[in-house]
Design a protein around this motif. Structure first.
Motif, PDB file in Angstrom:
ATOM      1  N   PRO A 152      -4.183 -23.535  45.080  1.00 40.70           N
ATOM      2  CA  PRO A 152      -5.473 -23.050  44.576  1.00 40.70           C
ATOM      3  C   PRO A 152      -5.923 -23.713  43.278  1.00 40.70           C
ATOM      4  CG  PRO A 152      -4.110 -21.206  45.287  1.00 40.70           C
ATOM      5  CD  PRO A 152      -3.232 -22.423  45.296  1.00 40.70           C
ATOM      6  N   TYR A 153      -4.994 -24.074  42.396  1.00 47.47           N
ATOM      7  CA  TYR A 153      -5.374 -24.536  41.070  1.00 47.47           C
ATOM      8  C   TYR A 153      -5.042 -26.001  40.826  1.00 47.47           C
ATOM      9  CZ  TYR A 153      -5.747 -19.533  40.789  1.00 47.47           C
ATOM     10  OH  TYR A 153      -6.083 -18.231  41.052  1.00 47.47           O
ATOM     11  N   SER A 154      -4.884 -26.765  41.882  1.00 38.56           N
ATOM     12  CA  SER A 154      -4.698 -28.208  41.784  1.00 38.56           C
ATOM     13  C   SER A 154      -5.803 -28.905  42.557  1.00 38.56           C
ATOM     14  CB  SER A 154      -3.337 -28.636  42.358  1.00 38.56           C
ATOM     15  OG  SER A 154      -2.263 -28.082  41.633  1.00 38.56           O
ATOM     16  N   PRO A 155      -6.179 -30.110  42.155  1.00 40.15           N
ATOM     17  CA  PRO A 155      -7.135 -30.862  42.971  1.00 40.15           C
ATOM     18  C   PRO A 155      -6.576 -31.057  44.375  1.00 40.15           C
ATOM     19  CG  PRO A 155      -6.823 -31.890  40.814  1.00 40.15           C
ATOM     20  CD  PRO A 155      -5.782 -30.826  40.934  1.00 40.15           C
ATOM     21  N   ALA A 156      -7.454 -31.026  45.373  1.00 39.66           N
ATOM     22  CA  ALA A 156      -7.013 -31.197  46.764  1.00 39.66           C
ATOM     23  C   ALA A 156      -6.355 -32.555  46.941  1.00 39.66           C
ATOM     24  CB  ALA A 156      -8.197 -31.063  47.709  1.00 39.66           C
ATOM     25  N   LYS A 157      -5.279 -32.568  47.707  1.00 40.75           N
ATOM     26  CA  LYS A 157      -4.542 -33.803  47.966  1.00 40.75           C
ATOM     27  C   LYS A 157      -4.825 -34.273  49.401  1.00 40.75           C
ATOM     28  CE  LYS A 157      -0.981 -32.650  44.627  1.00 40.75           C
ATOM     29  NZ  LYS A 157       0.433 -32.830  44.203  1.00 40.75           N
ATOM     30  N   PRO A 158      -4.675 -35.561  49.688  1.00 36.46           N
ATOM     31  CA  PRO A 158      -5.000 -36.084  51.014  1.00 36.46           C
ATOM     32  C   PRO A 158      -3.910 -35.797  52.038  1.00 36.46           C
ATOM     33  CG  PRO A 158      -4.213 -37.854  49.622  1.00 36.46           C
ATOM     34  CD  PRO A 158      -4.290 -36.631  48.738  1.00 36.46           C
ATOM     35  N   ILE A 159      -3.650 -34.494  52.261  1.00 37.34           N
ATOM     36  CA  ILE A 159      -2.570 -34.065  53.151  1.00 37.34           C
ATOM     37  C   ILE A 159      -3.168 -33.337  54.351  1.00 37.34           C
ATOM     38  CG2 ILE A 159      -0.473 -32.679  53.327  1.00 37.34           C
ATOM     39  CD1 ILE A 159      -0.209 -32.886  50.284  1.00 37.34           C
ATOM     40  N   ARG A 160      -2.651 -33.635  55.531  1.00 41.14           N
ATOM     41  CA  ARG A 160      -3.051 -32.980  56.776  1.00 41.14           C
ATOM     42  C   ARG A 160      -1.890 -32.101  57.215  1.00 41.14           C
ATOM     43  NH1 ARG A 160      -6.888 -34.267  60.624  1.00 41.14           N
ATOM     44  NH2 ARG A 160      -6.403 -33.629  62.769  1.00 41.14           N
ATOM     45  N   VAL A 161      -2.135 -30.820  57.522  1.00 36.93           N
ATOM     46  CA  VAL A 161      -1.043 -29.868  57.757  1.00 36.93           C
ATOM     47  C   VAL A 161      -1.245 -29.107  59.066  1.00 36.93           C
ATOM     48  CG1 VAL A 161       0.289 -27.948  56.807  1.00 36.93           C
ATOM     49  CG2 VAL A 161      -0.850 -29.559  55.256  1.00 36.93           C
ATOM     50  N   TRP A 162      -0.259 -29.196  59.977  1.00 41.26           N
ATOM     51  CA  TRP A 162      -0.179 -28.306  61.137  1.00 41.26           C
ATOM     52  C   TRP A 162       0.901 -27.274  60.826  1.00 41.26           C
ATOM     53  CZ3 TRP A 162       3.215 -26.115  64.468  1.00 41.26           C
ATOM     54  CH2 TRP A 162       2.701 -25.562  65.648  1.00 41.26           C
ATOM     55  N   MET A 163       0.569 -25.994  60.945  1.00 42.04           N
ATOM     56  CA  MET A 163       1.547 -24.974  60.574  1.00 42.04           C
ATOM     57  C   MET A 163       1.522 -23.810  61.548  1.00 42.04           C
ATOM     58  SD  MET A 163      -0.356 -23.531  57.159  1.00 42.04           S
ATOM     59  CE  MET A 163       0.870 -22.233  56.935  1.00 42.04           C
ATOM     60  N   HIS A 164       2.660 -23.107  61.610  1.00 44.50           N
ATOM     61  CA  HIS A 164       2.875 -22.029  62.566  1.00 44.50           C
ATOM     62  C   HIS A 164       3.654 -20.902  61.905  1.00 44.50           C
ATOM     63  CE1 HIS A 164       6.308 -20.233  64.761  1.00 44.50           C
ATOM     64  NE2 HIS A 164       5.390 -19.874  65.637  1.00 44.50           N
ATOM     65  N   VAL A 165       3.440 -19.683  62.387  1.00 40.72           N
ATOM     66  CA  VAL A 165       4.302 -18.557  62.055  1.00 40.72           C
ATOM     67  C   VAL A 165       4.342 -17.636  63.268  1.00 40.72           C
ATOM     68  CG1 VAL A 165       2.632 -16.888  61.120  1.00 40.72           C
ATOM     69  CG2 VAL A 165       4.938 -17.018  60.151  1.00 40.72           C
ATOM     70  N   SER A 166       5.439 -16.887  63.402  1.00 41.54           N
ATOM     71  CA  SER A 166       5.623 -15.981  64.543  1.00 41.54           C
ATOM     72  C   SER A 166       5.332 -14.539  64.167  1.00 41.54           C
ATOM     73  CB  SER A 166       7.061 -16.084  65.072  1.00 41.54           C
ATOM     74  OG  SER A 166       7.295 -17.310  65.718  1.00 41.54           O
ATOM     75  N   GLU A 167       4.956 -13.760  65.167  1.00 49.09           N
ATOM     76  CA  GLU A 167       4.666 -12.336  64.950  1.00 49.09           C
ATOM     77  C   GLU A 167       5.868 -11.606  64.357  1.00 49.09           C
ATOM     78  OE1 GLU A 167       3.101  -8.430  67.458  1.00 49.09           O
ATOM     79  OE2 GLU A 167       3.630 -10.270  68.526  1.00 49.09           O
ATOM     80  N   ARG A 168       7.072 -11.889  64.865  1.00 52.53           N
ATOM     81  CA  ARG A 168       8.272 -11.234  64.358  1.00 52.53           C
ATOM     82  C   ARG A 168       9.059 -12.172  63.441  1.00 52.53           C
ATOM     83  NH1 ARG A 168       8.603 -10.122  69.857  1.00 52.53           N
ATOM     84  NH2 ARG A 168      10.424 -11.489  70.042  1.00 52.53           N
ATOM     85  N   ASP A 169       8.362 -12.903  62.629  1.00 53.24           N
ATOM     86  CA  ASP A 169       9.047 -13.840  61.745  1.00 53.24           C
ATOM     87  C   ASP A 169       9.805 -13.089  60.655  1.00 53.24           C
ATOM     88  OD1 ASP A 169       9.674 -16.463  60.566  1.00 53.24           O
ATOM     89  OD2 ASP A 169       7.929 -17.142  61.702  1.00 53.24           O
ATOM     90  N   ASN A 170      10.578 -13.823  59.883  1.00 57.16           N
ATOM     91  CA  ASN A 170      11.489 -13.216  58.917  1.00 57.16           C
ATOM     92  C   ASN A 170      10.785 -12.257  57.964  1.00 57.16           C
ATOM     93  OD1 ASN A 170      13.579 -14.647  59.990  1.00 57.16           O
ATOM     94  ND2 ASN A 170      13.837 -16.045  58.265  1.00 57.16           N
ATOM     95  N   ARG A 171      11.349 -11.077  57.838  1.00 57.98           N
ATOM     96  CA  ARG A 171      10.966 -10.061  56.855  1.00 57.98           C
ATOM     97  C   ARG A 171       9.499  -9.698  56.933  1.00 57.98           C
ATOM     98  NH1 ARG A 171      14.514 -11.083  51.421  1.00 57.98           N
ATOM     99  NH2 ARG A 171      13.154  -9.378  50.748  1.00 57.98           N
ATOM    100  N   ASN A 172       8.928  -9.799  58.128  1.00 55.78           N
ATOM    101  CA  ASN A 172       7.560  -9.328  58.317  1.00 55.78           C
ATOM    102  C   ASN A 172       7.520  -7.831  58.028  1.00 55.78           C
ATOM    103  OD1 ASN A 172       4.882  -9.141  59.000  1.00 55.78           O
ATOM    104  ND2 ASN A 172       5.272  -9.027  61.198  1.00 55.78           N
TER     105      ASN A 172
END
Length: 373
Positions: free
Chosen positions: A292-312
């Motif tokens: 949030p508080y850094s200039p945007a970097k030229p990074i492309r991100v694919w990300m995932h999380v599961s419904e029953r992921d850790n410590r949900n």
């Protein structure tokens, strides 16, 4: 648990995702009195007071998720929800006539590493270890020719060692990704705080990237003649759990080297050991302060999380809820106009093997959008 009805079907979603779907704020418990106040990341503007940081302590608002009828495809950005059954992607079964790449395997001894000589929980001094590495080289590669590549953390786990080579055989043959190498690097052992794996993957710094750049890639070039491109757009990194956080760390601290990140069940939580004053909540700082508080970097991100992921279900002030952390990552990336795709998988667990087998080929295809085929 409440039921969200979409497109004529009932779908059970946790309250945390219901908030994302509705966009409505959710009441948060106050942080503990002893919680350290995180400093602004180096080079970033000073962060505003906590009460000015949106939803919850230092948290950006969650991103509304699109209708459940919309599925992620390699040409779409944003947030998506998928559900079972999670059948293996057809690309993992290589068809007759598709050229197969070559795989080289070797081990690395800790005694030869200047960066990671070895640690282990509850043991003092240097604790020797060996790590396995596998290198996928596409069919037709000419030794010495610079080639794009992806580095996979926990690379010898079945989800990556068994799935990456056939996926790349198919995708390269169909010209859906560029001809690339894959460097599947396993961890040095153990897990979480006090372990070699935890030191490598949960440390929020550029040290692990130095290890890859100075100890792993040069050995592969020397022994197998693989020349890795210096173009950061042709360099990707991936992993699951702490390996996913490590993949993002590589790109965050060295965007001049890596600009494509693939993350399964990313450990964007407070798990760094030893502690660091610049990231007192470990990888939780990425979505709370760093992005949030850094200039945007030229990074492309694919990300995932599961419904029953850790410590949900853990409260926010624990800084250790995987689902909330990944939602916050998606929200922070969206707010800064990053190119990203966020996939939430229902009825699944942490780094779910079935989910990985079902999504990896399309995730790779999305990840390499914009790079010449």
């Amino acid at each position: 648990m409440r039921t969200l009805v979409a497109a004529g079907r009932g779908v059970l979603l946790p309250a945390v995702l219901m908030t994302a779907l509705s966009g409505a704020p959710r009441a948060q418990a106050p942080p503990p009195q002893t919680a350290p106040a995180p400093p602004a990341p180096q080079g970033a503007p000073a962060a505003p007071p906590a009460e000015g940081r949106g939803r919850g302590p230092q948290g950006p608002p969650l991103v509304p998720t699109p209708p459940l009828t919309e599925r992620p495809t390699p040409d779409k950005d944003g947030n998506f929800v998928i559900g079972p059954p999670y059948d293996p992607a057809p690309e993992l079964t290589v068809k007759d006539g598709v050229p197969k790449g070559t795989i080289y395997e070797f081990t690395m001894d800790s005694k030869d590493s200047k960066i990671y000589p070895g640690i282990a929980r509850n043991q003092t001094g240097v604790v020797p270890y060996t790590r396995q590495v596998a290198v996928y080289v596409p069919a037709g590669y000419k030794p010495g020719t610079p080639i794009p590549f992806i580095v996979a953390q926990d690379g010898m786990s079945p989800s990556y060692r068994n799935n990456i080579p056939p996926a790349l055989d198919t995708l390269i043959h169909e010209k859906r990704v560029p001809a690339m190498a894959a460097v599947m690097v396993h961890n040095g052992g153990g897990d979480a705080q006090g372990s070699q794996r935890g030191l490598e993957y949960d440390t929020v710094s550029g040290v692990y990237t130095d290890f890859i750049e100075t100890e792993v890639l040069p050995r592969i070039t020397k022994d197998y003649g693989v020349a890795f491109t210096k173009d950061p757009e042709g360099r990707a990194t991936m992993g699951g759990s702490s390996g996913a956080a490590c993949a993002f760390t590589m790109a965050w601290f060295h965007p001049e080297l890596y600009r494509r990140v693939l993350s399964y069940s990313g450990t964007y939580v407070n798990q760094q050991s030893p502690l660091s004053p610049t990231s007192p909540r470990g990888a939780w700082e990425y979505h709370a302060t760093y992005i949030p508080y850094s200039p945007a970097k030229p990074i492309r991100v694919w990300m995932h999380v599961s419904e029953r992921d850790n410590r949900n279900g853990d409260k926010e002030e624990t800084w250790h809820n995987w689902v909330l952390a990944n939602e916050r990552m998606a929200a922070a990336l969206k707010a800064k106009d990053y190119k990203y795709q966020y996939v939430y998988s229902q009825d699944s667990g942490h780094t779910d093997r079935a989910v990985i087998a079902a999504t990896l080929p399309e995730a790779l295809e999305w990840l390499w959008q914009g790079y010449p085929k």
